[in-house]
Design a protein around this motif. Sequence first.
Motif, PDB file in Angstrom:
ATOM      1  N   GLN A 158       0.836  -1.198   0.000  1.00 31.60           N
ATOM      2  CA  GLN A 158       0.000   0.000   0.000  1.00 31.60           C
ATOM      3  C   GLN A 158       0.878   1.257   0.000  1.00 31.60           C
ATOM      4  OE1 GLN A 158      -2.767  -0.224   3.301  1.00 31.60           O
ATOM      5  NE2 GLN A 158      -4.016   1.359   2.324  1.00 31.60           N
ATOM      6  N   ALA A 159       1.957   1.198   0.789  1.00 32.66           N
ATOM      7  CA  ALA A 159       2.876   2.333   0.873  1.00 32.66           C
ATOM      8  C   ALA A 159       3.511   2.609  -0.485  1.00 32.66           C
ATOM      9  CB  ALA A 159       3.948   2.060   1.931  1.00 32.66           C
ATOM     10  N   ILE A 160       3.892   1.554  -1.177  1.00 34.44           N
ATOM     11  CA  ILE A 160       4.535   1.719  -2.489  1.00 34.44           C
ATOM     12  C   ILE A 160       3.560   2.357  -3.483  1.00 34.44           C
ATOM     13  CG2 ILE A 160       5.392   0.391  -4.486  1.00 34.44           C
ATOM     14  CD1 ILE A 160       6.829  -1.428  -2.399  1.00 34.44           C
ATOM     15  N   THR A 161       2.318   1.897  -3.457  1.00 34.08           N
ATOM     16  CA  THR A 161       1.295   2.469  -4.347  1.00 34.08           C
ATOM     17  C   THR A 161       1.111   3.958  -4.058  1.00 34.08           C
ATOM     18  OG1 THR A 161       0.174   0.355  -4.316  1.00 34.08           O
ATOM     19  CG2 THR A 161      -1.099   2.218  -5.120  1.00 34.08           C
ATOM     20  N   ARG A 162       1.023   4.306  -2.773  1.00 37.25           N
ATOM     21  CA  ARG A 162       0.807   5.700  -2.396  1.00 37.25           C
ATOM     22  C   ARG A 162       1.999   6.592  -2.729  1.00 37.25           C
ATOM     23  NH1 ARG A 162      -1.609   7.660   3.089  1.00 37.25           N
ATOM     24  NH2 ARG A 162      -3.173   6.094   3.483  1.00 37.25           N
ATOM     25  N   ALA A 163       3.211   6.054  -2.523  1.00 42.79           N
ATOM     26  CA  ALA A 163       4.411   6.847  -2.817  1.00 42.79           C
ATOM     27  C   ALA A 163       4.479   7.143  -4.318  1.00 42.79           C
ATOM     28  CB  ALA A 163       5.664   6.106  -2.351  1.00 42.79           C
ATOM     29  N   ARG A 164       4.161   6.143  -5.148  1.00 41.54           N
ATOM     30  CA  ARG A 164       4.129   6.347  -6.611  1.00 41.54           C
ATOM     31  C   ARG A 164       3.116   7.424  -6.975  1.00 41.54           C
ATOM     32  NH1 ARG A 164       5.041   0.808  -7.965  1.00 41.54           N
ATOM     33  NH2 ARG A 164       7.285   0.682  -8.235  1.00 41.54           N
ATOM     34  N   ALA A 165       1.927   7.330  -6.361  1.00 38.99           N
ATOM     35  CA  ALA A 165       0.863   8.296  -6.668  1.00 38.99           C
ATOM     36  C   ALA A 165       1.298   9.708  -6.287  1.00 38.99           C
ATOM     37  CB  ALA A 165      -0.411   7.910  -5.928  1.00 38.99           C
ATOM     38  N   ALA A 166       1.989   9.835  -5.150  1.00 35.31           N
ATOM     39  CA  ALA A 166       2.439  11.161  -4.689  1.00 35.31           C
ATOM     40  C   ALA A 166       3.458  11.745  -5.665  1.00 35.31           C
ATOM     41  CB  ALA A 166       3.027  11.060  -3.282  1.00 35.31           C
ATOM     42  N   LEU A 167       4.408  10.905  -6.112  1.00 33.92           N
ATOM     43  CA  LEU A 167       5.419  11.383  -7.074  1.00 33.92           C
ATOM     44  C   LEU A 167       4.774  11.763  -8.399  1.00 33.92           C
ATOM     45  CD1 LEU A 167       8.202   8.883  -6.101  1.00 33.92           C
ATOM     46  CD2 LEU A 167       8.506  11.364  -6.200  1.00 33.92           C
ATOM     47  N   ASP A 168       3.762  11.007  -8.781  1.00 32.28           N
ATOM     48  CA  ASP A 168       3.037  11.287 -10.013  1.00 32.28           C
ATOM     49  C   ASP A 168       2.331  12.643  -9.921  1.00 32.28           C
ATOM     50  OD1 ASP A 168       2.170  10.548 -12.568  1.00 32.28           O
ATOM     51  OD2 ASP A 168       0.211   9.993 -11.755  1.00 32.28           O
ATOM     52  N   LYS A 169       1.711  12.912  -8.774  1.00 26.12           N
ATOM     53  CA  LYS A 169       0.957  14.159  -8.599  1.00 26.12           C
ATOM     54  C   LYS A 169       1.833  15.395  -8.698  1.00 26.12           C
ATOM     55  CE  LYS A 169      -2.870  12.432  -5.884  1.00 26.12           C
ATOM     56  NZ  LYS A 169      -3.041  12.008  -4.486  1.00 26.12           N
ATOM     57  N   VAL A 170       3.115  15.272  -8.326  1.00 25.35           N
ATOM     58  CA  VAL A 170       4.005  16.446  -8.412  1.00 25.35           C
ATOM     59  C   VAL A 170       4.829  16.433  -9.704  1.00 25.35           C
ATOM     60  CG1 VAL A 170       4.127  16.632  -5.891  1.00 25.35           C
ATOM     61  CG2 VAL A 170       5.915  15.373  -7.126  1.00 25.35           C
ATOM     62  N   GLY A 171       4.489  15.522 -10.608  1.00 30.07           N
ATOM     63  CA  GLY A 171       5.158  15.495 -11.906  1.00 30.07           C
ATOM     64  C   GLY A 171       6.549  14.881 -11.877  1.00 30.07           C
ATOM     65  N   LEU A 172       6.786  13.953 -10.946  1.00 29.64           N
ATOM     66  CA  LEU A 172       8.108  13.322 -10.869  1.00 29.64           C
ATOM     67  C   LEU A 172       8.065  11.831 -11.209  1.00 29.64           C
ATOM     68  CD1 LEU A 172       9.713  14.969  -7.695  1.00 29.64           C
ATOM     69  CD2 LEU A 172      10.248  15.428 -10.089  1.00 29.64           C
ATOM     70  N   ALA A 173       6.968  11.384 -11.831  1.00 28.75           N
ATOM     71  CA  ALA A 173       6.911   9.985 -12.259  1.00 28.75           C
ATOM     72  C   ALA A 173       8.064   9.746 -13.224  1.00 28.75           C
ATOM     73  CB  ALA A 173       5.577   9.695 -12.932  1.00 28.75           C
TER      74      ALA A 173
END
Length: 223
Positions: free
Chosen positions: A113-128
């Motif tokens: 769950q943590a990994i999914t959320r961390a990815r989503a957070a990076l995506d939201k700030v344009g760092l995917a």
Amino acid sequence: MIEFQHVFKSYGRSRNILADINFRIEAGEFVFVSGPSGAGKSTLLKLIGGLEPPSRGSITVNKNRIDKMPGRARPYLRRAVGVILQDTHLLFDRSAFENVLLPLTVVGLERSQAITRARAALDKVGLAGKEDLNPVEMSGGEQQRLAIARAIVNRPAILIADEPTANLDHESARRIMDVFRDFNRVGVTTLIASHDTSLMATYASRTLQILPGRFTDLRGVQA
Ligand code: ADP
Ligand code: ADP
């Protein structure tokens, strides 16, 4: 959401940095904290984030009286308030991804769950796509966005940032402010301290102006 009643703050035996401060911020507001260097902007944000105790007065954040909160209750406040200080305190011996994952590990979130959320957070700030970079390999604007991702990964109701656009060119500064605006649009109460009044004027709808010895609450007016 945030209420100050007769708040005073001094450090040690020094003069009051903030004296008799009163204001109330409703959920979902976007507030700009303005004022010259040394006026007490960082101090105000640190009081809201529970990083400094007030000398006198009451502070309510997310229904909690934080002036009465014992130290052991602070981790709850940290989850409710995402804090981005001037020194981003990024960990330079870890990847961008691990920097964002850490706050979730601290609160004990299950790993997948943590990994999914961390990815989503990076995506939201344009760092995917930049997950594996070390923060030293990132530009100033990217580091600032990484600090934002880390601050919002626990889904705080309140986001506070101290001079998040300092040392950035105009284009990078706008990108940072757009990130804050996007979080604010989904309901996150946002407070930003900055010197850049012209940039803030296009984003914030209210200004708390701190001048030496004077505090002014300007609604719909720019400082
Ligand atoms: P600003 O963010 O507006 O530049 P600050 O809140 O950082 O202002 O600082 C306000 C005043 O408080 C300054 O005079 C600063 O030197 C003083 N100050 C800030 N932090 C501390 C501290 N930890 N100990 C003593 N004085 C401090
Ligand atoms: P989630 O389901 O997203 O993990 P919770 O339901 O635990 O969140 O909490 C909702 C919000 O309230 C979160 O922003 C969390 O940080 C905050 N929160 C939870 N408990 C407390 C508390 N005791 N004091 C302050 N804030 C809290």
